[in-house]
Every structure is written in structure tokens, then in C-alpha cells.
Design a protein around this motif. Structure first.
Motif, PDB file in Angstrom:
ATOM      1  N   THR A 124       0.846  -1.191   0.000  1.00 39.72           N
ATOM      2  CA  THR A 124       0.000   0.000   0.000  1.00 39.72           C
ATOM      3  C   THR A 124       0.884   1.244   0.000  1.00 39.72           C
ATOM      4  O   THR A 124       1.873   1.304   0.739  1.00 39.72           O
ATOM      5  CB  THR A 124      -0.910   0.041   1.243  1.00 39.72           C
ATOM      6  OG1 THR A 124      -1.740  -1.122   1.260  1.00 39.72           O
ATOM      7  CG2 THR A 124      -1.799   1.282   1.235  1.00 39.72           C
ATOM      8  N   THR A 125       0.518   2.222  -0.831  1.00 37.67           N
ATOM      9  CA  THR A 125       1.194   3.515  -0.848  1.00 37.67           C
ATOM     10  C   THR A 125       0.130   4.609  -0.863  1.00 37.67           C
ATOM     11  O   THR A 125      -0.795   4.569  -1.677  1.00 37.67           O
ATOM     12  CB  THR A 125       2.094   3.678  -2.087  1.00 37.67           C
ATOM     13  OG1 THR A 125       3.068   2.628  -2.099  1.00 37.67           O
ATOM     14  CG2 THR A 125       2.810   5.010  -2.072  1.00 37.67           C
ATOM     15  N   GLY A 144       7.231   6.459   5.421  1.00 34.10           N
ATOM     16  CA  GLY A 144       6.120   5.936   6.214  1.00 34.10           C
ATOM     17  C   GLY A 144       4.814   5.846   5.470  1.00 34.10           C
ATOM     18  O   GLY A 144       3.876   5.195   5.943  1.00 34.10           O
ATOM     19  N   ASN A 145       4.740   6.501   4.302  1.00 38.71           N
ATOM     20  CA  ASN A 145       3.511   6.428   3.507  1.00 38.71           C
ATOM     21  C   ASN A 145       3.438   5.169   2.657  1.00 38.71           C
ATOM     22  O   ASN A 145       2.490   4.996   1.890  1.00 38.71           O
ATOM     23  CB  ASN A 145       3.395   7.651   2.599  1.00 38.71           C
ATOM     24  CG  ASN A 145       4.450   7.667   1.509  1.00 38.71           C
ATOM     25  OD1 ASN A 145       5.620   7.392   1.775  1.00 38.71           O
ATOM     26  ND2 ASN A 145       4.055   8.002   0.291  1.00 38.71           N
ATOM     27  N   GLN A 146       4.438   4.278   2.804  1.00 35.01           N
ATOM     28  CA  GLN A 146       4.468   3.022   2.055  1.00 35.01           C
ATOM     29  C   GLN A 146       4.583   1.844   3.012  1.00 35.01           C
ATOM     30  O   GLN A 146       5.277   1.918   4.030  1.00 35.01           O
ATOM     31  CB  GLN A 146       5.654   2.991   1.082  1.00 35.01           C
ATOM     32  CG  GLN A 146       5.605   4.075   0.010  1.00 35.01           C
ATOM     33  CD  GLN A 146       6.833   4.032  -0.886  1.00 35.01           C
ATOM     34  OE1 GLN A 146       7.965   4.033  -0.415  1.00 35.01           O
ATOM     35  NE2 GLN A 146       6.603   3.978  -2.192  1.00 35.01           N
ATOM     36  N   ASN A 147       3.881   0.763   2.668  1.00 28.64           N
ATOM     37  CA  ASN A 147       3.977  -0.480   3.431  1.00 28.64           C
ATOM     38  C   ASN A 147       3.981  -1.622   2.419  1.00 28.64           C
ATOM     39  O   ASN A 147       3.020  -1.785   1.662  1.00 28.64           O
ATOM     40  CB  ASN A 147       2.809  -0.632   4.403  1.00 28.64           C
ATOM     41  CG  ASN A 147       2.962  -1.832   5.328  1.00 28.64           C
ATOM     42  OD1 ASN A 147       3.730  -2.748   5.064  1.00 28.64           O
ATOM     43  ND2 ASN A 147       2.220  -1.823   6.424  1.00 28.64           N
ATOM     44  N   VAL A 159      -1.409   1.377   5.445  1.00 30.87           N
ATOM     45  CA  VAL A 159      -0.740   2.599   5.898  1.00 30.87           C
ATOM     46  C   VAL A 159      -1.713   3.323   6.811  1.00 30.87           C
ATOM     47  O   VAL A 159      -2.869   3.569   6.444  1.00 30.87           O
ATOM     48  CB  VAL A 159      -0.348   3.495   4.712  1.00 30.87           C
ATOM     49  CG1 VAL A 159       0.158   4.849   5.210  1.00 30.87           C
ATOM     50  CG2 VAL A 159       0.716   2.811   3.863  1.00 30.87           C
ATOM     51  N   SER A 160      -1.245   3.658   8.002  1.00 29.23           N
ATOM     52  CA  SER A 160      -2.115   4.272   9.011  1.00 29.23           C
ATOM     53  C   SER A 160      -1.758   5.736   9.232  1.00 29.23           C
ATOM     54  O   SER A 160      -0.580   6.107   9.192  1.00 29.23           O
ATOM     55  CB  SER A 160      -2.006   3.504  10.328  1.00 29.23           C
ATOM     56  OG  SER A 160      -2.854   4.061  11.304  1.00 29.23           O
ATOM     57  N   SER A 161      -2.784   6.550   9.464  1.00 34.98           N
ATOM     58  CA  SER A 161      -2.600   7.977   9.741  1.00 34.98           C
ATOM     59  C   SER A 161      -3.430   8.358  10.960  1.00 34.98           C
ATOM     60  O   SER A 161      -4.611   7.975  11.054  1.00 34.98           O
ATOM     61  CB  SER A 161      -3.046   8.836   8.558  1.00 34.98           C
ATOM     62  OG  SER A 161      -2.357   8.519   7.380  1.00 34.98           O
ATOM     63  N   SER A 178      -6.654   3.711   8.670  1.00 34.82           N
ATOM     64  CA  SER A 178      -5.646   2.978   7.898  1.00 34.82           C
ATOM     65  C   SER A 178      -6.237   2.552   6.568  1.00 34.82           C
ATOM     66  O   SER A 178      -7.427   2.251   6.465  1.00 34.82           O
ATOM     67  CB  SER A 178      -5.145   1.755   8.673  1.00 34.82           C
ATOM     68  OG  SER A 178      -6.189   0.835   8.900  1.00 34.82           O
ATOM     69  N   GLN A 207      -5.744   0.012   3.117  1.00 30.62           N
ATOM     70  CA  GLN A 207      -5.125  -1.173   2.541  1.00 30.62           C
ATOM     71  C   GLN A 207      -5.501  -1.251   1.073  1.00 30.62           C
ATOM     72  O   GLN A 207      -6.683  -1.381   0.724  1.00 30.62           O
ATOM     73  CB  GLN A 207      -5.592  -2.439   3.260  1.00 30.62           C
ATOM     74  CG  GLN A 207      -5.154  -3.744   2.608  1.00 30.62           C
ATOM     75  CD  GLN A 207      -3.646  -3.922   2.592  1.00 30.62           C
ATOM     76  OE1 GLN A 207      -3.011  -3.945   3.638  1.00 30.62           O
ATOM     77  NE2 GLN A 207      -3.050  -4.026   1.409  1.00 30.62           N
TER      78      GLN A 207
END
Length: 216
Positions: free
Chosen positions: A36-37, A78-81, A86-88, A118, A120
Motif C-alpha cells: 500500500t502507498t 512511512g507512507n508506504q507499506n 498505511v495508518s494515519s 488505515s 489497505q
């Protein structure tokens, strides 16, 4: 059928049952979540209610027509997993202009604590809003005095979907939220969960010409 054939048939049936049980017990685990980005990295956003938000507990429905929350996409990387969401963190959503389905009853919604959302990537793109313990409370006055507390004992995840667009939207459709209800006559005190419906339009407040986008 002879005793020998009967015993053989029973033995084969038992072996077949054991084989099925063995296959069931060793079923392959669910596949891992994909990458996820969320972009643009580091940009702030605002989610504004489109239409109305409803929270239904038992026979009582609270409807609000004004709601908003703000947040920030994590800065890179942090904006990529590579293998998950990705959680905010987001501000506790505000709710106003609220009415109740019970005549003569006025609801007030207050929120607090550390909320988050978050994303996904997938088909559809899933969104999960986390409500902190006791993070949303509905209090009613008038003919019925009730208190509805969402996520009463622990943080609760509220399932939704994200749709990329101009602007993108965050949608919650019949999402289940655990609640406790206290109060007297007219209050749905037996309710242990509520149903939440809302659609939020999301705008990039760092650069309004861009769109918050979720991808792989």
C-alpha cells in the motif's frame, strides 16, 4: 454383507473421515496483505461529511448532517507499506446538527482521544477507522435521557472502503460499532452494538490541486 466386509467398510469410512479432518486442520493460511502507498507523502487532508451520518442503536437512530476530521499522510517512507496498510492519525471527528428518531429527544455527540484511519490497497481499497476506548459518546436530553458510549471497553475498528477520485471518498456502510447504553425509559439499554453509515469526501489541504490517492 459379511462381518469382515462390514468391518472393512467401517474402517475405510473412518480413514476417510480422518483424512478430511487432517486436510481441514492443515488448510493453507490466508494470503498476506499486499503493498500500500498513500500519496502525496506528508500532505494534510480534511474529511468532510457528504449527506448525513447515522448511528443506530436498537430502535433509536441518531442522524447528523455536519461532521469533519483532519489528518496527515505519513511522510516518506512511512507512507508506504510493502505488506499491509498505511495508518494515519486523525483528529476526533466532530458531529453537529444532530437529530434523533425519537420525538422530543435531542442528541449531542462528543468525541475524544487518539483516532486513526488505515488504508489497505486492493479491490476494493479497504479503510479502517479506529475509535479509541470511550472515544464517542452520544447523550440525549428531553423525553428520554440516554448515554450511548462507543468502544466502551477497548478501541474498536470500524470497517469502510476508500475510493480514489476527485475528490476521493471514505465510505462506511452498515459498519458495526460496539456500544453500551445507559438511561431510563425509551433508552435501548439492551443494545451492545450499533450500525454506522456515512460518506466523507477527502480534500488535500496542503495542495488543493492534488488528490489523496491510495495505490500499490
Amino acid at each position: 454383507m459379511s462381518r469382515t466386509r462390514t468391518a472393512l467398510a467401517l474402517g475405510l469410512a473412518a480413514a476417510g473421515a480422518l483424512s478430511v479432518a487432517s486436510v481441514t486442520a492443515t488448510a493453507a493460511p490466508a494470503p498476506l496483505a499486499g503493498s500500500t502507498t498513500v500519496t502525496p507523502a506528508g500532505h494534510s487532508f480534511k474529511a468532510t461529511l457528504s449527506g448525513k451520518a447515522t448511528l443506530k442503536a436498537g430502535s433509536v437512530t441518531v442522524t447528523c448532517t455536519v461532521s469533519a476530521s483532519t489528518g496527515t499522510v505519513p511522510a516518506a517512507p512511512g507512507n508506504q507499506n510493502a505488506s499491509g496498510p498505511v495508518s494515519s492519525p486523525i483528529s476526533p471527528p466532530t458531529y453537529s446538527s444532530c437529530t434523533s428518531s425519537i420525538f422530543g429527544v435531542t442528541p449531542t455527540v462528543t468525541t475524544s482521544g487518539a483516532w486513526s484511519v488505515s488504508m489497505q490497497n486492493g479491490s476494493p481499497i479497504t479503510a479502517t477507522m479506529t475509535v479509541p476506548a470511550g472515544g464517542l459518546v452520544v447523550q440525549t436530553t428531553g423525553l428520554a435521557t440516554c448515554t450511548v458510549t462507543a468502544a466502551p471497553t477497548a478501541p474498536a475498528n470500524v470497517a469502510g472502503t476508500w475510493t480514489n477520485g476527485a475528490p476521493p471518498s471514505l465510505t462506511f456502510t452498515n459498519a458495526s460499532v460496539p456500544v453500551t447504553v445507559t438511561g431510563g425509559f425509551g433508552c435501548p439499554t439492551s443494545a451492545t452494538s450499533s450500525v454506522f453509515n456515512a460518506v466523507y469526501k477527502v480534500t488535500d489541504t496542503t495542495d488543493p490541486a492534488q488528490q489523496i490517492t491510495v495505490g500499490p
